[in-house]
Design an enzyme around this catalytic site. Structure first.
Site, PDB file in Angstrom:
ATOM      1  CG  ASP A   1     145.811 -32.731  96.722  1.00  0.00           C
ATOM      2  OD1 ASP A   1     144.702 -32.570  96.841  1.00  0.00           O
ATOM      3  OD2 ASP A   1     146.568 -32.031  97.664  1.00  0.00           O
TER       4      ASP A   1
ATOM      5  CG  LEU B   1     142.893 -50.065  83.645  1.00  0.00           C
ATOM      6  CD1 LEU B   1     144.227 -49.088  82.652  1.00  0.00           C
ATOM      7  CD2 LEU B   1     142.627 -48.559  82.569  1.00  0.00           C
TER       8      LEU B   1
ATOM      9  CG  HIS C   1     135.364 -33.606  95.989  1.00  0.00           C
ATOM     10  ND1 HIS C   1     136.369 -33.940  96.533  1.00  0.00           N
ATOM     11  CD2 HIS C   1     134.487 -33.298  98.105  1.00  0.00           C
ATOM     12  CE1 HIS C   1     136.965 -32.602  97.603  1.00  0.00           C
ATOM     13  NE2 HIS C   1     135.273 -32.892  98.369  1.00  0.00           N
TER      14      HIS C   1
HETATM   15  C1  IPE Z   1     140.564 -33.759  97.093  1.00  0.00           C
HETATM   16  O1  IPE Z   1     140.691 -33.224  96.951  1.00  0.00           O
HETATM   17  C2  IPE Z   1     141.042 -34.938  97.411  1.00  0.00           C
HETATM   18  C3  IPE Z   1     139.985 -35.969  98.322  1.00  0.00           C
HETATM   19  C4  IPE Z   1     139.970 -36.736  99.405  1.00  0.00           C
HETATM   20  C5  IPE Z   1     138.484 -36.127  97.387  1.00  0.00           C
HETATM   21  P1  IPE Z   1     141.077 -31.704  98.504  1.00  0.00           P
HETATM   22  O2  IPE Z   1     139.345 -31.880  98.577  1.00  0.00           O
HETATM   23  O3  IPE Z   1     141.807 -32.240  99.230  1.00  0.00           O
HETATM   24  O4  IPE Z   1     141.029 -30.564  97.622  1.00  0.00           O
HETATM   25  P2  IPE Z   1     142.325 -28.880  98.113  1.00  0.00           P
HETATM   26  O5  IPE Z   1     143.514 -30.051  98.737  1.00  0.00           O
HETATM   27  O6  IPE Z   1     140.768 -29.037  99.066  1.00  0.00           O
HETATM   28  O7  IPE Z   1     141.880 -28.448  96.876  1.00  0.00           O
HETATM   29 MG    MG Z   2     144.515 -31.704  99.722  1.00  0.00          MG
END
Ligand code: IPE
Ligand code: MG
Length: 227
Positions: A2, A113, A19
């Site tokens: 996140d 892994l 991303h």
């Molecule tokens: C990545 O972080 C999670 C995914 C769904 C790819 P976020 O996109 O939730 O980032 P924030 O929470 O808006 O900062």
């Molecule tokens: Mg998020």
């Protein structure tokens, strides 16, 4: 994983750049865990709820997923990583589904892994699917015969050890429909670090915290110390 969006926003960049940087963090973390001898690593990449995001962001995430599947599988294979995708893959494009199958079969015999990518995954979905799978396998058994052990054999990641440690980045302190069945006894580690900034030292910090915990599994502290 996140915090990609916030990482980008802080820098006045589009969310998608966050991303992309998040994918770099995935690569760092996978190779570090592999070197450390971690048995199994499960990354929550896309939840059943993430389809609710703006269409453009969902499309870009799908593009990134496809690119990662195509470009990274060779290196994973070289590093003896076994890749598995957990979640309802039927919602993905045929191209993504085909690439998932290719990547999984190419790495299927690797013994390093085990890397599980949760994509279109939801913990509640997983539990419901497990009940259906059990019923399919035991069409003549009454539902009263379904117990924890039987259900546990049909959830995702059955056959792998239950997760020891959950790491949630980005300051949020919730499970968000991740591995709700499998995490009954998992230790939780929350960090404000945004996922794109997560690196080798962040993993080491989480593992150090984990190593200092006493896991009692319902027993008393004295019982645990005496064995
Ligand atoms: C990545 O972080 C999670 C995914 C769904 C790819 P976020 O996109 O939730 O980032 P924030 O929470 O808006 O900062
Ligand atoms: Mg998020």
């Amino acid at each position: 994983m996140d915090g990609n969006g916030r990482w980008a926003k802080k820098r006045l960049l589009p969310r998608f750049i966050g991303h992309q940087k998040g994918l770099n963090a995935v690569k760092r973390v996978v190779s570090h865990c592999s070197e450390l001898g971690v048995r199994s690593l499960t990354l929550f990449a896309f939840s059943t709820e993430n389809w609710r995001r703006p269409e453009d962001e969902v499309n870009k995430l799908m593009g990134l997923f496809l690119k990662a599947l195509q470009r990274e599988v060779g290196k994973l294979d070289e590093n003896n990583v076994k890749l598995q995708i957990i979640g309802d893959r039927s919602a993905f494009s045929e191209e993504i589904q085909a690439n998932i199958e290719l990547a999984e079969s190419r790495t299927a015999d690797n013994v390093g892994l085990v890397l599980n990518i949760a994509a279109n995954y939801g913990g509640r979905w997983d539990v419901v699917e497990a009940v259906k799978k059990w019923q399919e396998k035991n069409p003549h058994s009454p539902i009263s015969e379904l117990d924890e052990q039987a259900l546990g054999q049909h959830v995702c990641l059955a056959g792998l050890p239950e997760p020891d440690l959950l790491i949630r980045t980005g300051g949020e302190q919730r499970i968000s429909n991740f591995l709700i069945w499998q995490m009954a006894y998992t230790e939780f580690f929350f960090t404000p670090t945004l996922w794109p900034d997560f690196d080798e030292s962040s993993i080491d910090e989480a593992i150090l915290s984990f190593s200092q915990r006493e896991r009692r599994f319902g027993k008393t502290g004295d019982q645990v110390k005496s064995c």
